[in-house]
Scaffold this active site. Structure first.
Site, PDB file in Angstrom:
ATOM      1  N   GLY A 193      93.162  69.075  63.069  1.00 42.89           N
ATOM      2  CA  GLY A 193      94.034  67.730  63.724  1.00 42.89           C
ATOM      3  C   GLY A 193      95.418  68.725  64.595  1.00 42.89           C
ATOM      4  N   LYS A 195      84.411  73.427  61.470  1.00 44.29           N
ATOM      5  CA  LYS A 195      85.738  73.756  61.976  1.00 44.29           C
ATOM      6  C   LYS A 195      85.667  75.313  61.702  1.00 44.29           C
ATOM      7  CE  LYS A 195      87.921  69.409  60.901  1.00 44.29           C
ATOM      8  NZ  LYS A 195      88.538  68.775  59.743  1.00 44.29           N
TER       9      LYS A 195
HETATM   10  N1  HSE Z   1      87.499  63.733  58.527  1.00 47.87           N
HETATM   11  C1  HSE Z   1      88.211  64.997  59.108  1.00 47.87           C
HETATM   12  C2  HSE Z   1      89.131  65.394  57.929  1.00 47.87           C
HETATM   13  C3  HSE Z   1      89.000  64.164  60.203  1.00 47.87           C
HETATM   14  O1  HSE Z   1      89.371  64.812  56.837  1.00 47.87           O
HETATM   15  O2  HSE Z   1      89.775  66.432  58.172  1.00 47.87           O
HETATM   16  C4  HSE Z   1      89.842  65.440  61.175  1.00 47.87           C
HETATM   17  O3  HSE Z   1      89.058  66.384  61.541  1.00 47.87           O
END
Ligand code: HSE
Length: 409
Positions: free
Chosen positions: A123, A194
């Protein structure tokens, strides 16, 4: 009046976050927003939307396209098309990026187009730009962290409020943290995507996502949370990429016991935290909101602004060949469920201890390949698997658990 026009593909949690940020900052004009569902009620007038992505992809007046839809296959098709047309694209789709990185890099090189995706990883934390630019030359030794906000939110609620897993997951969904398919979050797949993206920027290694060891948090029970309390630890879903002593890159996503001497212990709720270890700089820690509308919208906006100033990823450390998976051992806590036995794993060492009549609990050391061989069975039997850092021996772990047990009793 802004002169640059932007197209937004997708108006879910992230698309709306970006829209709000852009409205407050008046630097870009939102040309059109592409959505799929014609019947959904939205906060903007119908004239703000189109249902045809091609309208945006073929609009030459747009300086930038943002791809913020949740379907990874559709996202990939749109990103591909935009890159082939020489456009600049900002995406938040970690699955599409992680699974297709070599192709996406090649397309940028071939067509002179650009793709940025900071919002896809942690994020609002500027991790990719830090690795790409600041650490362009310095070798990294390790990157690890809590990369999924939803599972961290769930683990925090279980730890601090003792609510049920189901209730905590529902809250994460209502708050807009979870993916459309929450299995991606709680199964550890989102963190896997990620960490694979991070590995490309931190180590220049493109990792095949299918070869990475991954366990999620779906099978956690109050018994596991209670055990963590007794140990003075917390269970966190930790993704990591690090060089082993044999200089192999070890990438994995595993629930892990974390103690208060680890920064990750204090990363709670939807927050993400990333620990970096660079050869000369040493250890660093970045923490911020890893999910949510405005934090993720902020990361997209940062990419949009950077791209408009000419910024692009150069993949400064990219190695020509994909890495062979590392061979390593892991120390694990495993707890079976109900009548399901723990499969016949060939342990290097193992000690079992029982706290209740309904489950077998054990701590053991196993080769990664052996664990991978049993992964599907372990998952299908709802067995919970947690890494125990090697600094604590199996005997110390069990002594702590049982000693506390006696004190409580
Ligand atoms: N679903 C993801 C999380 C959203 O909970 O981190 C952000 O990448």
């Amino acid at each position: 009046m802004p002169t640059n026009k932007i197209g937004i593909l997708g108006f879910g949690c992230v698309g709306q976050g970006l829209y709000d940020v852009l409205q407050e900052n008046h630097q870009l004009e939102v040309a059109r927003i592409c959505v799929r569902d014609k019947n959904k009620e939205r906060k903007l007038p119908a004239s703000a939307f189109t249902f045809d992505a091609q309208e945006l992809l073929q609009d030459e007046s747009l300086v930038i396209l943002t791809e913020l839809i949740s379907d990874p296959a559709e996202a990939l098709t749109l990103i591909r098309q935009a890159l082939e047309a020489g456009k600049t694209v900002v995406s938040a789709n970690k699955k599409a990026v992680a699974e297709n990185l070599p192709e996406l890099i090649a397309l940028q090189q071939k067509y002179g187009s650009r793709l940025l995706y900071e919002a896809a990883v942690c994020g609002s934390i500027p991790i990719l730009r830090t690795l790409e630019s600041y650490y362009a030359d310095e070798p990294m030794q390790e990157v690890n962290g809590i990369l999924n906000g939803s599972s961290n939110y769930i683990l925090t609620r279980l730890d601090t409020e003792g609510i049920s897993y189901k209730e905590a997951l529902q809250q994460a969904q209502e708050l807009g943290f979870a993916e459309a398919d929450p299995t991606l979050d709680v199964g550890g797949y989102d963190a896997l995507h990620k960490i694979c993206i991070i590995a490309a920027h931190a180590f220049g290694v493109v990792v095949d996502v299918r070869e990475v060891l991954r366990f999620g948090i779906e099978s956690i029970t109050t018994e596991d949370v209670d055990l963590a309390h007794k140990l003075g630890a917390r269970i966190k879903l930790v993704a990591s990429a690090k060089y082993t002593a044999a200089q192999q890159l070890q990438v994995q996503v595993l629930p892990t016991f974390v103690w208060p001497d680890n920064e990750l212990y204090y990363v709670q709720n939807e927050f993400n935290g990333v620990q970096l270890e660079a050869k000369y700089a040493g250890k660093q820690f970045l923490k911020g909101r890893g999910a949510g509308s405005h934090p993720t919208g902020s990361a997209v906006w940062a990419d949009v602004s950077a791209a408009l100033k000419g910024y692009k990823y150069t993949y400064p450390k990219l190695k020509p060949a994909p890495a062979a998976p590392a061979t390593n051992t892991l120390q694990l806590y495993i707890r079976s469920k109900g009548d399901f036995p723990i499969p016949d794993i060939k342990w290097e060492e193992v000690v079992s201890f029982g706290v209740s009549h309904e489950a077998v609990q054990l701590v053991g050391v196993v080769k990664k390949e052996e664990l991978l061989r049993h992964q599907a069975t372990l998952e299908s039997r709802s067995t919970f698997v947690v890494e125990v850092p090697e600094a604590l021996s199996a005997m110390e772990f069990i002594q702590k658990a049982l000693q506390q047990e006696r004190v409580v009793a």
